[in-house]
Design an enzyme around this catalytic site. Sequence first.
Site, PDB file in Angstrom:
ATOM      1  N   CYS A  12      17.954   4.744  -2.766  1.00 21.92           N
ATOM      2  CA  CYS A  12      17.578   5.310  -4.076  1.00 21.92           C
ATOM      3  C   CYS A  12      18.661   6.236  -4.660  1.00 21.92           C
ATOM      4  O   CYS A  12      18.992   6.162  -5.850  1.00 21.92           O
ATOM      5  CB  CYS A  12      16.244   6.032  -3.974  1.00 21.92           C
ATOM      6  SG  CYS A  12      15.991   6.903  -2.419  1.00 21.92           S
ATOM      7  N   HIS A  19      15.422  12.114  -7.987  1.00 28.66           N
ATOM      8  CA  HIS A  19      16.496  12.672  -7.152  1.00 28.66           C
ATOM      9  C   HIS A  19      17.606  13.215  -8.062  1.00 28.66           C
ATOM     10  O   HIS A  19      18.088  12.507  -8.953  1.00 28.66           O
ATOM     11  CB  HIS A  19      17.117  11.585  -6.266  1.00 28.66           C
ATOM     12  CG  HIS A  19      16.209  11.055  -5.193  1.00 28.66           C
ATOM     13  ND1 HIS A  19      14.990  11.611  -4.867  1.00 28.66           N
ATOM     14  CD2 HIS A  19      16.370   9.996  -4.344  1.00 28.66           C
ATOM     15  CE1 HIS A  19      14.452  10.927  -3.871  1.00 28.66           C
ATOM     16  NE2 HIS A  19      15.260   9.942  -3.543  1.00 28.66           N
ATOM     17  N   THR A  52       0.814  -1.227   0.000  1.00 32.48           N
ATOM     18  CA  THR A  52       0.000   0.000   0.000  1.00 32.48           C
ATOM     19  C   THR A  52       0.845   1.274   0.000  1.00 32.48           C
ATOM     20  O   THR A  52       0.312   2.369  -0.201  1.00 32.48           O
ATOM     21  CB  THR A  52      -0.917   0.029   1.244  1.00 32.48           C
ATOM     22  OG1 THR A  52      -0.109  -0.269   2.395  1.00 32.48           O
ATOM     23  CG2 THR A  52      -2.043  -0.992   1.128  1.00 32.48           C
ATOM     24  N   GLY A  86      10.384  10.029  -2.029  1.00 34.24           N
ATOM     25  CA  GLY A  86      11.412   9.254  -1.337  1.00 34.24           C
ATOM     26  C   GLY A  86      11.128   9.119   0.148  1.00 34.24           C
ATOM     27  O   GLY A  86      11.714   8.265   0.820  1.00 34.24           O
TER      28      GLY A  86
HETATM   29  P1  NAP Z   1       5.569   3.972   2.920  1.00 28.55           P
HETATM   30  O1  NAP Z   1       4.895   4.708   1.824  1.00 28.55           O
HETATM   31  O2  NAP Z   1       5.535   4.524   4.297  1.00 28.55           O
HETATM   32  O3  NAP Z   1       4.967   2.458   2.957  1.00 28.55           O
HETATM   33  C1  NAP Z   1       5.283   1.534   3.993  1.00 28.55           C
HETATM   34  C2  NAP Z   1       4.528   0.226   3.800  1.00 28.55           C
HETATM   35  O4  NAP Z   1       4.849  -0.667   4.902  1.00 28.55           O
HETATM   36  C3  NAP Z   1       2.993   0.355   3.797  1.00 28.55           C
HETATM   37  O5  NAP Z   1       2.450  -0.567   2.876  1.00 28.55           O
HETATM   38  C4  NAP Z   1       2.606  -0.063   5.229  1.00 28.55           C
HETATM   39  O6  NAP Z   1       1.298  -0.618   5.317  1.00 28.55           O
HETATM   40  C5  NAP Z   1       3.631  -1.166   5.481  1.00 28.55           C
HETATM   41  N1  NAP Z   1       3.815  -1.422   6.908  1.00 28.55           N
HETATM   42  C6  NAP Z   1       4.035  -0.519   7.908  1.00 28.55           C
HETATM   43  N2  NAP Z   1       4.174  -1.149   9.101  1.00 28.55           N
HETATM   44  C7  NAP Z   1       4.037  -2.487   8.842  1.00 28.55           C
HETATM   45  C8  NAP Z   1       4.057  -3.661   9.663  1.00 28.55           C
HETATM   46  N3  NAP Z   1       4.281  -3.592  10.966  1.00 28.55           N
HETATM   47  N4  NAP Z   1       3.861  -4.864   9.062  1.00 28.55           N
HETATM   48  C9  NAP Z   1       3.637  -4.954   7.733  1.00 28.55           C
HETATM   49  N5  NAP Z   1       3.590  -3.872   6.895  1.00 28.55           N
HETATM   50  C10 NAP Z   1       3.795  -2.653   7.454  1.00 28.55           C
HETATM   51  O7  NAP Z   1       7.127   3.749   2.590  1.00 28.55           O
HETATM   52  P2  NAP Z   1       7.885   3.701   1.148  1.00 28.55           P
HETATM   53  O8  NAP Z   1       8.428   5.005   0.779  1.00 28.55           O
HETATM   54  O9  NAP Z   1       7.021   2.954   0.202  1.00 28.55           O
HETATM   55  O10 NAP Z   1       9.176   2.838   1.519  1.00 28.55           O
HETATM   56  C11 NAP Z   1       9.139   1.424   1.716  1.00 28.55           C
HETATM   57  C12 NAP Z   1      10.557   0.927   1.973  1.00 28.55           C
HETATM   58  O11 NAP Z   1      11.365   1.176   0.822  1.00 28.55           O
HETATM   59  C13 NAP Z   1      11.231   1.645   3.164  1.00 28.55           C
HETATM   60  O12 NAP Z   1      12.015   0.718   3.864  1.00 28.55           O
HETATM   61  C14 NAP Z   1      12.086   2.708   2.456  1.00 28.55           C
HETATM   62  O13 NAP Z   1      13.184   3.085   3.232  1.00 28.55           O
HETATM   63  C15 NAP Z   1      12.502   1.973   1.186  1.00 28.55           C
HETATM   64  N6  NAP Z   1      12.795   2.826   0.014  1.00 28.55           N
HETATM   65  C16 NAP Z   1      11.952   3.831  -0.369  1.00 28.55           C
HETATM   66  C17 NAP Z   1      12.246   4.584  -1.517  1.00 28.55           C
HETATM   67  C18 NAP Z   1      11.358   5.699  -2.004  1.00 28.55           C
HETATM   68  O14 NAP Z   1      11.743   6.367  -2.990  1.00 28.55           O
HETATM   69  N7  NAP Z   1      10.200   5.934  -1.404  1.00 28.55           N
HETATM   70  C19 NAP Z   1      13.384   4.293  -2.269  1.00 28.55           C
HETATM   71  C20 NAP Z   1      14.212   3.246  -1.871  1.00 28.55           C
HETATM   72  C21 NAP Z   1      13.907   2.518  -0.732  1.00 28.55           C
HETATM   73  P3  NAP Z   1       0.011   0.261   5.795  1.00 28.55           P
HETATM   74  O15 NAP Z   1      -0.413   1.043   4.590  1.00 28.55           O
HETATM   75  O16 NAP Z   1      -0.970  -0.781   6.181  1.00 28.55           O
HETATM   76  O17 NAP Z   1       0.502   1.112   6.921  1.00 28.55           O
END
Ligand code: NAP
Length: 349
Positions: free
Chosen positions: A149, A242, A14, A180
Site C-alpha cells: 500500500c 498512509h 471478510t 493497513g
Molecule cells: P485481514 O483483515 O486479516 O483479512 C484476511 C482474510 O483472509 C480474511 O477474509 C480471512 O478469513 C482470510 N483467511 C485467513 N486465513 C485463511 C485461509 N487459511 N484460507 C482462506 N482464507 C483465509 O487482512 P487484510 O488487511 O484485509 O489484508 C489482506 C491481504 O492484503 C494481506 O495479504 C495484506 O498483506 C494485503 N494488503 C493489505 C492492505 C491493507 O491496507 N489492509 C493493503 C495492501 C495489501 P476469515 O475472516 O474467515 O478469517
Amino acid sequence: MDSEKTRVAVLGATGAVGQRFVQLLAGHPWFELAAVAASGRSEGRAYGEVVRWLLPGSVPEEAAALALVAAEPAAVDADLVFSALDPAAAESVEGRFRAAGKTVVSNASAYRMHPDVPLVVPEVNPGHLAMISGQRARCGGAIVTNPNCSTIGLCLALEPLRKAFGLRRVQVTTMQALSGAGYPGVPSMDVVDNVLPLIPGEEDKLEREPAKIFGTLSGSEVEAHPVALSAQCNRVAVRDGHLLSVSVEMEKRATLEEAAEAIEGYRSPLEGLALPSAPERPVLLNRSAARPQPVLDRDACRGMSATVGRLKPCPVLGLRFVALVHNTLRGAAGNTILIAELMKARNLL
Ligand code: NAP
C-alpha cells in the site's frame, strides 16, 4: 473488449481489504461478484451474516446473500479472482488457483517479487502486464500482483518526477493507518497515545518493490531500476490513509516550480481507455501550507488519487515532499480492480 460482465470472486472477502472489494464491486459496470471465499470457519454461511462490516453503510445486497465458499478452485465459479488473503494462506492458495487456469490479481505479497509475475501500478507500468503470457504458457493461469500500500503511494507521487527528471536516491518515512494491519489489527492498548516504530516486513517491501515497478521489461523479465531507497515505517492511530515524508535526489536538478509543474502537468497514460475506476488525475498537488492530511485528503478522486504537498528544497537530497494514499482503496482493492479493468480493456483476461 468483451462487453459482457466478467464473473469475479473475492478470496479473503471478510477481511479489511476483502470488504473494500465487495464495496467497490457492487454495481461495477464490467465485473459481477459471483463468489466470496474466506477461511473454512464460515463456509456455507451467508456473507451478510458472517462479515463484521467495517465500512460506512451496510453490506451490498448482491453480496449479502452469497454463501461463503472454500478458497479452493473447485469451489469458485469464476475465472477472474481477486485475492485479499491473509499472507500465511496466500502463497499456496493463489498457486492452486493459477494451476487451475484462473487469473488471480492479488494484494498479498507472496508472489510480488517472482521474476515472471507483474507488480503493477496501472498508470506507472501498464506494459509489465505482457509478462503474463509466459506465465500462462508455463502454469495454466496467471498471477498479477498489487504492490504494498505505501509502495503504491510512493510510486504514484514519484512518477511525474521520474518522467521529467529521473530518480537517483529516495528516503521515505511512513506514518501508516491502522486499517493497513487488517482487522482487528493492532491492539488499542499498543497504539492509543503512541506511535509504533515497527511494521514487520514493511521497510523491506518499500525498499525493493519500486525498483521493479519503475524497471524496464526486457524479454520476459523486468530489469530493475537503479534507484536507491531507504525506508522507515511507523504505525499511527489513524483509521485510513498512509502519509509519507519523502526526500528525493533526481538525475537532473529542478527548481521547486519545475517540480510542481511536472506534478501538475502529469497526465495518466490510461486516459482514453475509460476504465471505470481510473481517477482523472492519479497524482494531485495541494499547494496549501499544511496538506495533505489523512482525514482531509484520503478520499481524493474516490480514494484513487495520491496527493502530494509540502514541496520544498531538501538540503540533503535536493527535493522533499509529503504524499498521502488511501491504503485500502488505491493502496489495495482499488488498485487491484483497476489492474483487472486494464487487463479487460486489453483483452488480457
Ligand atoms: P485481514 O483483515 O486479516 O483479512 C484476511 C482474510 O483472509 C480474511 O477474509 C480471512 O478469513 C482470510 N483467511 C485467513 N486465513 C485463511 C485461509 N487459511 N484460507 C482462506 N482464507 C483465509 O487482512 P487484510 O488487511 O484485509 O489484508 C489482506 C491481504 O492484503 C494481506 O495479504 C495484506 O498483506 C494485503 N494488503 C493489505 C492492505 C491493507 O491496507 N489492509 C493493503 C495492501 C495489501 P476469515 O475472516 O474467515 O478469517
